[in-house]
Scaffold this motif. Sequence first.
Motif, PDB file in Angstrom:
ATOM      1  N   SER A 108       0.812  -1.212   0.000  1.00  0.00           N
ATOM      2  CA  SER A 108       0.000   0.000   0.000  1.00  0.00           C
ATOM      3  C   SER A 108       0.853   1.273   0.000  1.00  0.00           C
ATOM      4  N   ASP A 109       2.078   1.180   0.540  1.00  0.00           N
ATOM      5  CA  ASP A 109       2.930   2.365   0.626  1.00  0.00           C
ATOM      6  C   ASP A 109       3.646   2.683  -0.681  1.00  0.00           C
ATOM      7  N   LEU A 110       3.626   1.767  -1.624  1.00  0.00           N
ATOM      8  CA  LEU A 110       4.342   2.001  -2.882  1.00  0.00           C
ATOM      9  C   LEU A 110       3.769   3.184  -3.641  1.00  0.00           C
ATOM     10  N   SER A 111       2.507   3.511  -3.399  1.00  0.00           N
ATOM     11  CA  SER A 111       1.888   4.654  -4.079  1.00  0.00           C
ATOM     12  C   SER A 111       2.479   5.981  -3.624  1.00  0.00           C
ATOM     13  N   MET A 112       3.168   5.979  -2.481  1.00  0.00           N
ATOM     14  CA  MET A 112       3.770   7.205  -1.965  1.00  0.00           C
ATOM     15  C   MET A 112       5.137   7.492  -2.582  1.00  0.00           C
ATOM     16  N   ILE A 113       5.662   6.543  -3.355  1.00  0.00           N
ATOM     17  CA  ILE A 113       6.990   6.693  -3.933  1.00  0.00           C
ATOM     18  C   ILE A 113       6.876   7.040  -5.413  1.00  0.00           C
ATOM     19  N   THR A 114       7.590   8.065  -5.834  1.00  0.00           N
ATOM     20  CA  THR A 114       7.640   8.484  -7.229  1.00  0.00           C
ATOM     21  C   THR A 114       9.110   8.607  -7.638  1.00  0.00           C
ATOM     22  N   PRO A 115       9.391   8.775  -8.943  1.00  0.00           N
ATOM     23  CA  PRO A 115      10.790   8.959  -9.362  1.00  0.00           C
ATOM     24  C   PRO A 115      11.462  10.143  -8.688  1.00  0.00           C
ATOM     25  N   GLU A 116      10.670  11.137  -8.224  1.00  0.00           N
ATOM     26  CA  GLU A 116      11.242  12.314  -7.563  1.00  0.00           C
ATOM     27  C   GLU A 116      11.556  12.061  -6.086  1.00  0.00           C
ATOM     28  N   THR A 117      11.085  10.949  -5.547  1.00  0.00           N
ATOM     29  CA  THR A 117      11.281  10.679  -4.124  1.00  0.00           C
ATOM     30  C   THR A 117      12.750  10.399  -3.819  1.00  0.00           C
ATOM     31  N   PRO A 118      13.358  11.155  -2.910  1.00  0.00           N
ATOM     32  CA  PRO A 118      14.746  10.871  -2.526  1.00  0.00           C
ATOM     33  C   PRO A 118      14.835   9.540  -1.783  1.00  0.00           C
ATOM     34  N   ARG A 119      15.980   8.924  -1.842  1.00  0.00           N
ATOM     35  CA  ARG A 119      16.180   7.649  -1.165  1.00  0.00           C
ATOM     36  C   ARG A 119      16.018   7.799   0.344  1.00  0.00           C
ATOM     37  N   PHE A 182       2.532  10.903   8.425  1.00  0.00           N
ATOM     38  CA  PHE A 182       3.687  11.089   7.556  1.00  0.00           C
ATOM     39  C   PHE A 182       3.155  11.736   6.279  1.00  0.00           C
ATOM     40  N   MET A 183       3.760  12.850   5.859  1.00  0.00           N
ATOM     41  CA  MET A 183       3.257  13.590   4.700  1.00  0.00           C
ATOM     42  C   MET A 183       4.406  13.870   3.731  1.00  0.00           C
ATOM     43  N   ALA A 184       4.191  13.538   2.457  1.00  0.00           N
ATOM     44  CA  ALA A 184       5.194  13.766   1.418  1.00  0.00           C
ATOM     45  C   ALA A 184       4.604  14.677   0.349  1.00  0.00           C
ATOM     46  N   PHE A 185       5.300  15.784   0.070  1.00  0.00           N
ATOM     47  CA  PHE A 185       4.840  16.758  -0.924  1.00  0.00           C
ATOM     48  C   PHE A 185       5.479  16.461  -2.278  1.00  0.00           C
ATOM     49  N   TYR A 186       4.658  16.478  -3.333  1.00  0.00           N
ATOM     50  CA  TYR A 186       5.140  16.342  -4.697  1.00  0.00           C
ATOM     51  C   TYR A 186       4.486  17.427  -5.553  1.00  0.00           C
ATOM     52  N   ASP A 187       4.983  17.560  -6.773  1.00  0.00           N
ATOM     53  CA  ASP A 187       4.430  18.581  -7.654  1.00  0.00           C
ATOM     54  C   ASP A 187       2.988  18.257  -8.040  1.00  0.00           C
ATOM     55  N   ALA A 188       2.693  16.977  -8.197  1.00  0.00           N
ATOM     56  CA  ALA A 188       1.348  16.584  -8.628  1.00  0.00           C
ATOM     57  C   ALA A 188       0.335  16.667  -7.494  1.00  0.00           C
ATOM     58  N   ASP A 189       0.707  16.171  -6.308  1.00  0.00           N
ATOM     59  CA  ASP A 189      -0.215  16.177  -5.174  1.00  0.00           C
ATOM     60  C   ASP A 189       0.562  15.948  -3.881  1.00  0.00           C
ATOM     61  N   ILE A 190      -0.167  15.678  -2.808  1.00  0.00           N
ATOM     62  CA  ILE A 190       0.435  15.458  -1.490  1.00  0.00           C
ATOM     63  C   ILE A 190      -0.023  14.086  -0.987  1.00  0.00           C
ATOM     64  N   LYS A 191       0.942  13.262  -0.594  1.00  0.00           N
ATOM     65  CA  LYS A 191       0.621  11.932  -0.071  1.00  0.00           C
ATOM     66  C   LYS A 191       0.647  11.988   1.456  1.00  0.00           C
ATOM     67  N   ILE A 192      -0.419  11.485   2.075  1.00  0.00           N
ATOM     68  CA  ILE A 192      -0.515  11.501   3.538  1.00  0.00           C
ATOM     69  C   ILE A 192      -0.822  10.096   4.037  1.00  0.00           C
ATOM     70  N   LYS A 193      -0.045   9.662   5.022  1.00  0.00           N
ATOM     71  CA  LYS A 193      -0.288   8.351   5.606  1.00  0.00           C
ATOM     72  C   LYS A 193      -0.417   8.457   7.118  1.00  0.00           C
ATOM     73  N   ARG A 194      -1.490   7.875   7.653  1.00  0.00           N
ATOM     74  CA  ARG A 194      -1.647   7.737   9.100  1.00  0.00           C
ATOM     75  C   ARG A 194      -1.151   6.353   9.495  1.00  0.00           C
ATOM     76  N   PHE A 195      -0.479   6.250  10.614  1.00  0.00           N
ATOM     77  CA  PHE A 195       0.131   4.987  11.025  1.00  0.00           C
ATOM     78  C   PHE A 195      -0.910   3.862  11.056  1.00  0.00           C
ATOM     79  N   GLY A 196      -0.586   2.763  10.379  1.00  0.00           N
ATOM     80  CA  GLY A 196      -1.467   1.602  10.356  1.00  0.00           C
ATOM     81  C   GLY A 196      -2.547   1.667   9.306  1.00  0.00           C
ATOM     82  N   ALA A 197      -2.645   2.777   8.568  1.00  0.00           N
ATOM     83  CA  ALA A 197      -3.680   2.922   7.544  1.00  0.00           C
ATOM     84  C   ALA A 197      -3.037   3.062   6.166  1.00  0.00           C
ATOM     85  N   GLU A 198      -3.851   2.914   5.123  1.00  0.00           N
ATOM     86  CA  GLU A 198      -3.338   3.077   3.770  1.00  0.00           C
ATOM     87  C   GLU A 198      -3.185   4.560   3.435  1.00  0.00           C
ATOM     88  N   PRO A 199      -2.194   4.908   2.615  1.00  0.00           N
ATOM     89  CA  PRO A 199      -1.971   6.316   2.253  1.00  0.00           C
ATOM     90  C   PRO A 199      -3.139   6.891   1.465  1.00  0.00           C
TER      91      PRO A 199
END
Length: 378
Positions: A108-119, A182-199
């Motif tokens: 479920s967390d793979l949707s939070m990763i994009t080519p722009e995501t730093p390691r 946990f919140m990750a900002f990208y140019d397209a949108d913002i990914k938000i994940k609450r612990f134990g839940a899907e992003p």
Amino acid sequence: MEYVQMTLTDWLEMKKKLEADLTGVTASFIRIGYTLRRIEDERLYERDGYSSVAEFARKEYGLSASTVSRFMAINKRYSIGGYSEKLAPEYAGLGSSKLSEMLALPDSDLSMITPETPRDTIRELKDFNKQEQEGSSDLDVFLLEFFSCCVGDWKSAEPTEKSLKEALNPSGSRVYRKGKYFMAFYDADIKIKRFGAEPTSLSWGNLAEWVQEHTEELIGMIRKEKDAGSTEQGQEEEEEEVAPAQKSGKSAERLNKTPDPEEKEQGQEEEKPKDPETAEKEEIAPAQKVEKPAEILDTKPDLAENMNPPEENEAAEAEEPEKTAETLDKEPVSGEVVDREDELENLIGRLKEHVENRHWNLALFTAEKIVKRLGEKV
């Protein structure tokens, strides 16, 4: 080493080739993993007398057991259909090192990763998943905490999608983590994940609407930051005023020293009292000196100016230097009238824009400002 000047075409071609090579590395990982899986599944290693694929890869190619396992896991997770020589399209652009880091993430967390995501972001997300932290589960509370911690980033922004994106995510990738979120900002949108839940995804447009709905809280944050800044500036000025008094040096010694009679005899005369009229003129003279103009305030419209109620603007005007009687009696020159008309046109234009965008709070504040300006003496 001799350097040859590179044209724009050469530079673009070099970048294209580098991208192809990097993509090729990832594709190689997928093919190697697929081959190793086939050797294991079909027990082909037994043809050369080996007991396992790990023993085969170690003796034939010098690969460790962990490396073999990683190749096979990458193929299983990221290849088309989970068992092929080709990388699935949704993972194109991700390097082999990122794919390797992502192996520890749930699907479920793979949707939070994009080519722009730093390691480093992937590693931080892995760390976030290890243990739940204390904090509120309310998303509004989390967002308010984020805006509170970075007032300086957004206080000059308009409550619009474009302006907020430029203010909060200028680099194209940003991470904020606190408590259960946990919140990750990208140019397209913002990914938000609450612990134990899907992003979940939050669009920049939805964030702009959230900002407009929480205008009052955000204005309070800006005021609090201004008050803290004023307090800090006051403390610095206090320290600057105290510092000169701590200088003793020769000046203090000379003030405390009793004059030597021999020094008087050598030509030093006591200072004679000044004539009263002369002293009075010298006291008046400094008051006639032109004071340094007050620091010009930044006139750039910001979030606080667009959303602040008229009461705060009146308080700001009260802090201006006190005008003399001569200035108050002086009739305004033509330039001042033009400036006043330009300001009204600007406010009216802003009012129309807020009404078109249905920003009712902003429209109300702007309308009150226009009424106030019209009521002032021109």
